[in-house]
Design an enzyme around this catalytic site. Structure first.
Site, PDB file in Angstrom:
ATOM      1  N   LYS A  41       0.821  -1.209   0.000  1.00  7.19           N
ATOM      2  CA  LYS A  41       0.000   0.000   0.000  1.00  7.19           C
ATOM      3  C   LYS A  41       0.857   1.263   0.000  1.00  7.19           C
ATOM      4  CE  LYS A  41      -3.780  -2.340   2.376  1.00  7.19           C
ATOM      5  NZ  LYS A  41      -4.442  -2.694   1.152  1.00  7.19           N
ATOM      6  N   CYS A  42       1.879   1.261  -0.837  1.00  2.00           N
ATOM      7  CA  CYS A  42       2.862   2.343  -0.902  1.00  2.00           C
ATOM      8  C   CYS A  42       2.812   2.979  -2.288  1.00  2.00           C
ATOM      9  CB  CYS A  42       4.250   1.737  -0.643  1.00  2.00           C
ATOM     10  SG  CYS A  42       5.656   2.850  -0.841  1.00  2.00           S
ATOM     11  N   GLY A  43       3.176   4.240  -2.364  1.00  2.00           N
ATOM     12  CA  GLY A  43       3.250   4.896  -3.663  1.00  2.00           C
ATOM     13  C   GLY A  43       4.249   4.230  -4.594  1.00  2.00           C
ATOM     14  N   LEU A  44       5.194   3.487  -4.028  1.00  2.00           N
ATOM     15  CA  LEU A  44       6.206   2.799  -4.833  1.00  2.00           C
ATOM     16  C   LEU A  44       5.814   1.358  -5.161  1.00  2.00           C
ATOM     17  CD1 LEU A  44       9.424   4.096  -3.006  1.00  2.00           C
ATOM     18  CD2 LEU A  44       8.360   4.983  -5.090  1.00  2.00           C
ATOM     19  N   THR A  45       4.657   0.907  -4.694  1.00  3.99           N
ATOM     20  CA  THR A  45       4.219  -0.473  -4.920  1.00  3.99           C
ATOM     21  C   THR A  45       4.240  -0.882  -6.393  1.00  3.99           C
ATOM     22  OG1 THR A  45       2.939  -0.469  -2.871  1.00  3.99           O
ATOM     23  CG2 THR A  45       2.327  -2.119  -4.516  1.00  3.99           C
TER      24      THR A  45
END
Length: 168
Positions: A41-45
């Site tokens: 659930k990360c912007g970098l996922t």
């Protein structure tokens, strides 16, 4: 070159597999391994896509990505092992191995990361993991050969060059 897996190699530590049992890091000796602390659930996922493409591109040459789920950065990996596995498979088609969820910083830092964090990236950063998707490349001899910031895309020229050199 002989590697002392019980000495300094990150491959000499015990860590569980996401699906249970041992991840058996020693079995990766002789391969190049890109260790990445991951989160769903990360912007970098979306980097999962590039990691999977690296896996597909270089696996036959002795390379693997190793995903290490971590929930230490704003709770961005809150799921159970089953939920993480389902998300990675269904959303990104991940086929590379994943370990159990661990801590990468602080007093509860997993021994794997104890052996990784002393290695500097190109900008000279050592120490604590800065965010999800920080990457460490372990060479065929079991030693860390490169570190990449979380923002460095898996298929960037720098990562690809380092992987190819490690496989060379």
């Amino acid at each position: 070159m002989t590697t002392d897996l019980n000495g300094t190699s990150p491959l000499g530590v015990e860590i569980g597999a996401l699906a249970g049992g041992s991840a058996d890091l020693a079995s990766y000796t002789g391969r190049a391994v890109l260790v990445v602390n991951v989160a769903s659930k990360c912007g970098l996922t979306p980097q999962y896509s590039g990691l999977e493409r690296l896996q597909e591109r270089y696996a036959a040459q002795g390379f693997t990505v190793l995903g290490v789920p971590c929930n230490q950065f704003l709770g961005q990996e809150p799921g159970s092992a089953e939920e993480i596995a389902e998300f990675c498979s269904a959303t990104y088609g991940v086929t590379f191995p994943m370990t159990e969820k661990v801590e990468v910083n602080g007093e509860g830092r997993h021994p794997l990361y104890e052996r990784l964090v002393g290695f500097a990236d190109a900008e000279g950063h050592t120490g604590d993991i800065r965010w999800n998707f920080e990457k460490f490349l372990i060479g065929r001899d079991g030693q860390v050969v490169a570190r990449f910031s979380p923002q460095t895309e898996p298929e960037s020229a720098d990562v690809v060059a380092a992987v190819e050199k490690a496989l060379g």
